[in-house]
Motif scaffolding. Structure first.
Motif, PDB file in Angstrom:
ATOM      1  N   TRP A  78     -11.704  48.589  28.183  1.00 48.69           N
ATOM      2  CA  TRP A  78     -10.352  48.863  28.676  1.00 48.69           C
ATOM      3  C   TRP A  78      -9.692  47.531  28.985  1.00 48.69           C
ATOM      4  O   TRP A  78     -10.301  46.656  29.610  1.00 48.69           O
ATOM      5  CB  TRP A  78     -10.392  49.719  29.935  1.00 48.69           C
ATOM      6  CG  TRP A  78     -10.727  51.162  29.714  1.00 48.69           C
ATOM      7  CD1 TRP A  78     -11.950  51.741  29.800  1.00 48.69           C
ATOM      8  CD2 TRP A  78      -9.810  52.214  29.392  1.00 48.69           C
ATOM      9  NE1 TRP A  78     -11.864  53.073  29.535  1.00 48.69           N
ATOM     10  CE2 TRP A  78     -10.556  53.401  29.295  1.00 48.69           C
ATOM     11  CE3 TRP A  78      -8.433  52.275  29.177  1.00 48.69           C
ATOM     12  CZ2 TRP A  78      -9.979  54.636  28.976  1.00 48.69           C
ATOM     13  CZ3 TRP A  78      -7.853  53.492  28.873  1.00 48.69           C
ATOM     14  CH2 TRP A  78      -8.611  54.651  28.771  1.00 48.69           C
TER      15      TRP A  78
ATOM     16  N   ARG B  30      -5.648  45.854  30.162  1.00 50.52           N
ATOM     17  CA  ARG B  30      -4.353  46.227  30.712  1.00 50.52           C
ATOM     18  C   ARG B  30      -3.366  45.094  30.508  1.00 50.52           C
ATOM     19  O   ARG B  30      -3.743  43.926  30.386  1.00 50.52           O
ATOM     20  CB  ARG B  30      -4.464  46.584  32.187  1.00 50.52           C
ATOM     21  CG  ARG B  30      -4.873  45.448  33.096  1.00 50.52           C
ATOM     22  CD  ARG B  30      -5.116  45.981  34.511  1.00 50.52           C
ATOM     23  NE  ARG B  30      -5.472  44.922  35.442  1.00 50.52           N
ATOM     24  CZ  ARG B  30      -5.859  45.139  36.705  1.00 50.52           C
ATOM     25  NH1 ARG B  30      -5.950  46.377  37.175  1.00 50.52           N
ATOM     26  NH2 ARG B  30      -6.154  44.102  37.490  1.00 50.52           N
TER      27      ARG B  30
ATOM     28  N   ARG C 100      -2.416  40.479  27.825  1.00 47.25           N
ATOM     29  CA  ARG C 100      -3.375  41.572  27.935  1.00 47.25           C
ATOM     30  C   ARG C 100      -4.666  41.028  28.524  1.00 47.25           C
ATOM     31  O   ARG C 100      -5.188  40.000  28.063  1.00 47.25           O
ATOM     32  CB  ARG C 100      -3.615  42.186  26.564  1.00 47.25           C
ATOM     33  CG  ARG C 100      -4.339  43.492  26.566  1.00 47.25           C
ATOM     34  CD  ARG C 100      -4.257  44.176  25.216  1.00 47.25           C
ATOM     35  NE  ARG C 100      -2.875  44.499  24.848  1.00 47.25           N
ATOM     36  CZ  ARG C 100      -2.555  45.261  23.812  1.00 47.25           C
ATOM     37  NH1 ARG C 100      -3.487  45.776  23.042  1.00 47.25           N
ATOM     38  NH2 ARG C 100      -1.281  45.491  23.540  1.00 47.25           N
TER      39      ARG C 100
ATOM     40  N   VAL D  19     -10.428  44.507  31.530  1.00 48.43           N
ATOM     41  CA  VAL D  19     -10.689  45.253  32.755  1.00 48.43           C
ATOM     42  C   VAL D  19     -12.168  45.606  32.859  1.00 48.43           C
ATOM     43  O   VAL D  19     -12.832  45.293  33.859  1.00 48.43           O
ATOM     44  CB  VAL D  19      -9.845  46.548  32.803  1.00 48.43           C
ATOM     45  CG1 VAL D  19     -10.198  47.363  34.042  1.00 48.43           C
ATOM     46  CG2 VAL D  19      -8.352  46.220  32.769  1.00 48.43           C
TER      47      VAL D  19
ATOM     48  N   ASP E 222      -2.438  46.778  40.216  1.00 48.19           N
ATOM     49  CA  ASP E 222      -3.078  47.465  39.088  1.00 48.19           C
ATOM     50  C   ASP E 222      -2.043  48.055  38.132  1.00 48.19           C
ATOM     51  O   ASP E 222      -2.412  48.563  37.067  1.00 48.19           O
ATOM     52  CB  ASP E 222      -3.988  48.593  39.593  1.00 48.19           C
ATOM     53  CG  ASP E 222      -5.168  48.088  40.392  1.00 48.19           C
ATOM     54  OD1 ASP E 222      -5.493  48.717  41.421  1.00 48.19           O
ATOM     55  OD2 ASP E 222      -5.773  47.068  39.992  1.00 48.19           O
TER      56      ASP E 222
ATOM     57  N   TYR F 152      -2.424  50.491  30.228  1.00 48.14           N
ATOM     58  CA  TYR F 152      -3.864  50.412  30.006  1.00 48.14           C
ATOM     59  C   TYR F 152      -4.183  50.843  28.573  1.00 48.14           C
ATOM     60  O   TYR F 152      -3.720  51.895  28.111  1.00 48.14           O
ATOM     61  CB  TYR F 152      -4.609  51.288  31.001  1.00 48.14           C
ATOM     62  CG  TYR F 152      -4.678  50.671  32.376  1.00 48.14           C
ATOM     63  CD1 TYR F 152      -3.540  50.569  33.170  1.00 48.14           C
ATOM     64  CD2 TYR F 152      -5.883  50.161  32.872  1.00 48.14           C
ATOM     65  CE1 TYR F 152      -3.587  49.983  34.422  1.00 48.14           C
ATOM     66  CE2 TYR F 152      -5.942  49.575  34.122  1.00 48.14           C
ATOM     67  CZ  TYR F 152      -4.791  49.488  34.894  1.00 48.14           C
ATOM     68  OH  TYR F 152      -4.847  48.904  36.132  1.00 48.14           O
TER      69      TYR F 152
ATOM     70  N   CYS G 248      -7.367  51.306  25.605  1.00 44.59           N
ATOM     71  CA  CYS G 248      -8.788  51.323  25.294  1.00 44.59           C
ATOM     72  C   CYS G 248      -8.978  50.782  23.876  1.00 44.59           C
ATOM     73  O   CYS G 248      -8.067  50.848  23.053  1.00 44.59           O
ATOM     74  CB  CYS G 248      -9.382  52.724  25.426  1.00 44.59           C
ATOM     75  SG  CYS G 248      -8.716  53.972  24.312  1.00 44.59           S
TER      76      CYS G 248
ATOM     77  N   GLY H  35      -1.296  52.640  24.482  1.00 41.01           N
ATOM     78  CA  GLY H  35      -1.486  52.483  25.913  1.00 41.01           C
ATOM     79  C   GLY H  35      -1.054  53.684  26.717  1.00 41.01           C
ATOM     80  O   GLY H  35      -0.315  54.553  26.238  1.00 41.01           O
TER      81      GLY H  35
END
Length: 123
Positions: free
Chosen positions: A35, A37, A44, A47, A89, A93, A95, A116
């Protein structure tokens, strides 16, 4: 393989969210999954990631103790449980799936990306 991230939303500081990354068009089992973010105006950033078996995980210092990555290969899905969320945060996000066995901290280490999902944490 195609990846679909979901589960984002707008929450208050201290709340929790669970993101899902579901694979289609192929099995997710052969891949490590990470992951990342990206906040507005920022690069980017890594995470967390999990290896193919789910035994080994890595976390960025900023999320250690708050975020947990897991995978269910039978469901072709990887999860990101995010607890004690903070305003910092807030980000989109992503993957991603990787064929690399080790060292997967950079976007270039990943072969496939999902779209995202937005996470917004307000104070």
């Amino acid at each position: 393989v195609q990846l679909q991230a979901s589960g984002g939303g707008s929450v208050q500081a201290g709340d929790s969210l669970r993101l899902s990354c579901r694979a289609s068009g192929g099995a997710i089992r052969p891949y490590a999954v990470g992951w990342f973010r990206q906040a507005p105006g920022k690069e980017r950033e890594f995470v967390t990631d999990i290896n193919r078996s789910g035994i080994t995980t890595n976390y960025a210092d900023s999320v250690k103790g708050r975020f947990t990555i897991s995978r269910d290969n039978a469901k072709n899905t990887v999860y990101l449980q995010m607890n004690s969320l903070k305003p910092e945060d807030t980000a989109v996000y992503f993957c991603a799936a990787s064929t690399r066995v080790t060292v997967r901290y950079w976007p270039r280490d990943y072969n496939y990306w999902g779209q995202g999902t937005q996470v917004t944490v307000s104070s």
